[in-house]
Design an enzyme around this catalytic site. Structure first.
Site, PDB file in Angstrom:
ATOM      1  N   LYS A   1       0.842  -1.062   0.093  1.00 50.08           N
ATOM      2  CA  LYS A   1      -0.122  -0.192   0.020  1.00 50.08           C
ATOM      3  C   LYS A   1       0.858   1.333  -0.078  1.00 50.08           C
ATOM      4  O   LYS A   1       0.592   2.186  -0.723  1.00 50.08           O
ATOM      5  CB  LYS A   1      -0.980  -0.011   1.457  1.00 50.08           C
TER       6      LYS A   1
ATOM      7  N   ASP B   1      -6.569   1.131   0.959  1.00 53.03           N
ATOM      8  CA  ASP B   1      -6.582   1.204   2.539  1.00 53.03           C
ATOM      9  C   ASP B   1      -7.574   0.719   2.986  1.00 53.03           C
ATOM     10  O   ASP B   1      -8.641   0.155   2.277  1.00 53.03           O
ATOM     11  CB  ASP B   1      -6.150   2.688   2.759  1.00 53.03           C
TER      12      ASP B   1
END
Length: 226
Positions: free
Chosen positions: A124, A142
């Site tokens: 991420k 997320d």
């Protein structure tokens, strides 16, 4: 159970998100790839607002990896104490800064594998840096992206990596980065984990979750009125 997403519906969702959030962007404040990298590491289990408060002074005093390396773990932990997991983040950030200095001349690498090899950096974070610092199409997942994408049936997985893969198949590559921001903005502003504002959401016509939720609320009110 989620309906299977259709290409036409995905296009309508993307177009609606574009109308709802024409100014969507990364809400972390940064001036260069290094600041974005550190800010993104700090953002784990912390809000962007909290991170921005901390990094305003942090980056003024320590603008480079070399400057960070003048700090001990305890010193840096004290600087970022207002954020979650600050001790672990302090350790990882200093390790990352040392690698940047020793292996990359103090610069942040543009390569995904190199980024993910840095302490405290997962997929991420690498996606966020690649997308926002270097303009490489990427779709970071997320908690907001995970929640909203599944509610809109753009993905059907509780695994962030699988959600990313599904989104990458359904969203045109040139729209990956902006879609990431729009999904986050939607999750923060309307589609919250608790008490989402489905009744005022322009995406409701395409949202299986919202339709079922409002239908359930209506049935509950009907039963309560008897």
């Amino acid at each position: 159970m989620q309906p299977k997403p259709r290409r036409v519906q995905t296009r309508k969702i993307l177009d609606t998100l574009a109308r709802m959030y024409p100014d969507a962007h990364c809400e972390l404040i940064f001036r260069n790839p290094f600041e974005l990298l550190i800010a993104t590491i700090l953002s784990a289990q912390s809000t962007d607002r909290q991170v921005n408060k901390v990094t305003k002074e942090l980056f003024r005093k320590y603008p480079t990896p070399e400057a960070f390396l003048t700090l001990s773990e305890e010193d840096l932990a004290a600087e970022i104490r207002g954020l979650g997991l600050f001790r672990n983040k302090s350790k990882n950030i200093l390790k990352t800064c040392r690698i940047l200095v020793e292996q990359y001349g103090g610069e942040v690498p543009k390569d995904r594998k190199a980024l993910e090899a840095l302490p405290g950096v997962g997929r991420k974070t690498a996606n966020v840096v690649l997308s926002n610092a270097f303009g490489v199409p990427a779709l970071a997942v997320d908690t907001h992206v995970q929640r909203v994408a599944n509610r809109l049936a753009m993905a059907d997985s509780d695994n962030p990596l699988e959600t990313e893969r599904q989104l990458m198949k359904r969203v045109p590559r040139e729209e990956w980065s902006i879609t990431h921001h729009r999904l986050i903005w939607h999750g923060r502003r309307l589609c919250s984990a608790r008490s989402p504002k489905c009744e005022v959401c322009d995406l409701l016509p395409y949202c299986w979750y919202g339709k079922n939720r409002l239908k359930g609320n209506a049935l509950t009110k009907t039963a309560d009125s008897r």
